[in-house]
Design an enzyme around this catalytic site. Structure first.
Site, PDB file in Angstrom:
ATOM      1  N   SER A   1      13.619  -2.547 -14.382  1.00 47.16           N
ATOM      2  CA  SER A   1      12.985  -2.282 -15.679  1.00 47.16           C
ATOM      3  C   SER A   1      13.009  -3.569 -16.479  1.00 47.16           C
ATOM      4  O   SER A   1      13.856  -4.447 -16.226  1.00 47.16           O
ATOM      5  CB  SER A   1      13.811  -1.218 -16.411  1.00 47.16           C
ATOM      6  OG  SER A   1      13.450  -1.157 -17.772  1.00 47.16           O
TER       7      SER A   1
ATOM      8  N   TYR B   1      21.656   2.732 -19.755  1.00 51.08           N
ATOM      9  CA  TYR B   1      20.478   2.343 -18.980  1.00 51.08           C
ATOM     10  C   TYR B   1      20.431   0.822 -18.805  1.00 51.08           C
ATOM     11  O   TYR B   1      20.250   0.318 -17.699  1.00 51.08           O
ATOM     12  CB  TYR B   1      19.224   2.856 -19.693  1.00 51.08           C
ATOM     13  CG  TYR B   1      17.967   2.781 -18.869  1.00 51.08           C
ATOM     14  CD1 TYR B   1      17.748   3.684 -17.822  1.00 51.08           C
ATOM     15  CD2 TYR B   1      16.985   1.830 -19.123  1.00 51.08           C
ATOM     16  CE1 TYR B   1      16.583   3.628 -17.067  1.00 51.08           C
ATOM     17  CE2 TYR B   1      15.825   1.775 -18.374  1.00 51.08           C
ATOM     18  CZ  TYR B   1      15.627   2.681 -17.353  1.00 51.08           C
ATOM     19  OH  TYR B   1      14.472   2.626 -16.601  1.00 51.08           O
TER      20      TYR B   1
END
Ligand SMILES: NC(=O)C1=CN([C@@H]2O[C@H](COP(=O)(O)OP(=O)(O)OC[C@H]3O[C@@H](n4cnc5c(N)ncnc54)[C@H](OP(=O)(O)O)[C@@H]3O)[C@@H](O)[C@H]2O)C=CC1
Ligand SMILES: CC1=C(/C=C/C(C)=C/C=C/C(C)=C/C=O)C(C)(C)CCC1
Length: 317
Positions: A173, A186
């Site tokens: 990501s 995350y």
């Protein structure tokens, strides 16, 4: 003398690769054929996983689909088969290393051949502020987004190395390259995924295993539902950076995979915050974040998750 010659060669190589990669942005190199490859995708029942499965099928590969959710995984297999492709489904929890090793062996026995491309795509996010986040959710993010990469790579890399043929793809990501507030679980797990992937890529190159390629995929927000609610400043979102269409995101990732590109940020504009994080003072980045509304972009996401949980618990009662 040898040192100086090595230095000169290194500088020339650096310049050569800068020029070559700049040209490649405009003139795409030829894509490699992947018909006949056996591609294993984790999290195959989810938004991006489902599209990856269909894209690999379009290019003639057979797909092995792993997901913790049997019914969404079967749904992906159905889509692949409707397109005339071959899909093999396995219900696997990628955080459970024994489950990973057992199913890797099953795949080998069932299909009688080795997985040649591994797409580590399964991912989760807690969607809670740091101090509200239950310990188990933090652990889950680390286990799915990071630890699982070790188990799957340990399960499939040995055969790729033995054949000097294969490809390891990590769906990380942009939040593995730069961070924002309220997604500590995350960001920590995706930064770890980036570190894992890059170290592995260096290991393969240092060992001269040049037939096993690696691609690190770092997308911005994708409209799959995972980050529903996440929002930056309206004007910036509208004119510069809107959430990605999942199909577009996967097509861009495929373009990179098929030319053995080591890293792709989607969209390209997100290379900028990655660079500015490294080059500018912390405070300069903070004011940029404030201007772009990226300092509080997760607030509405966390609110939306709370609402969703509340609605679900009301429904259960
Ligand atoms: N959506 C976005 O904005 C972005 C996503 N990414 C990354 O892309 C990847 C795919 O995301 P996306 O498709 O949006 O997410 P989804 O939630 O739609 O898909 C993820 C899939 O992984 C499965 N999964 C979760 N835990 C496990 C596990 N322990 N073992 C096996 N499978 C598991 C999920 O199953 P279940 O549904 O049952 O939980 C789901 O099917 C992730 O790694 C994500 O971090 C990167 C950038 C942006
Ligand atoms: C922080 C930051 C930005 C916003 C980033 C966001 C909102 C990223 C979200 C990513 C997601 C949800 C990834 C999932 O894997 C901008 C506007 C690029 C500008 C510079 C800094």
């Amino acid at each position: 003398m040898i040192f100086l010659m090595d230095l000169q060669m290194m500088v020339l190589d650096v310049i050569y690769f800068i020029i070559r990669n700049s040209i490649r942005v405009v003139l795409r190199p030829r894509t490699k054929p992947i018909d006949g490859e056996l591609v294993l995708i984790t999290g195959a029942g989810g938004g991006l996983g489902q599209i990856f499965a269909q894209e690999f099928t379009k290019h003639g590969a057979e797909v092995v689909l792993w997901d913790i959710n049997t019914s969404s995984n079967e749904q992906t297999a159905k889509l692949v088969r409707e397109k005339g492709g071959k899909a093999y489904t396995y219900t696997v929890d990628v955080t459970d290393r024994q489950d990973v090793y057992r199913n890797a062996e099953l795949v080998r026995r069932d299909l009688g051949r080795d997985v040649t491309m591994l797409v580590n795509n399964a991912g989760v996010v807690a969607g809670e502020r740091m101090l509200d986040c239950p310990d188990e959710m933090i652990e889950r993010s680390m286990k799915v987004n990071c630890h699982a990469l070790f188990w799957t790579v340990k399960a499939f890399l040995p055969q790729m190395k033995a054949q000097n043929h294969g490809h390891i793809v990590t769906i990380a990501s942009v939040l593995g390259l730069f961070s924002t507030a309220c997604v500590e679980d995350y960001c920590a797990s995706k930064f770890a995924a980036v570190g894992f992937h890059e170290s592995l890529a260096h290991e393969l190159l240092a060992d001269e295993v040049d037939g096993v390629k690696t691609t690190l995929v770092c997308p911005y927000i994708v409209d799959t539902g995972m980050f529903d609610g996440c929002k930056i400043r309206e004007e910036v979102e509208q004119f510069l950076l809107s959430p990605l269409d999942p199909q577009y995101c996967v097509e861009q990732a495929m373009n990179a995979i098929l030319v053995d590109q080591p890293l792709v940020c989607i969209p390209r504009l997100t290379y900028l915050p990655f660079l500015s994080r490294a080059l500018l003072p912390w405070e300069s980045n903070v004011v940029t974040y404030r201007f772009m509304g990226s300092d509080k972009c997760m607030y509405p996401f966390i609110e939306a998750r709370k609402q969703l949980l509340l609605n679900n618990s009301v429904k259960v009662e």
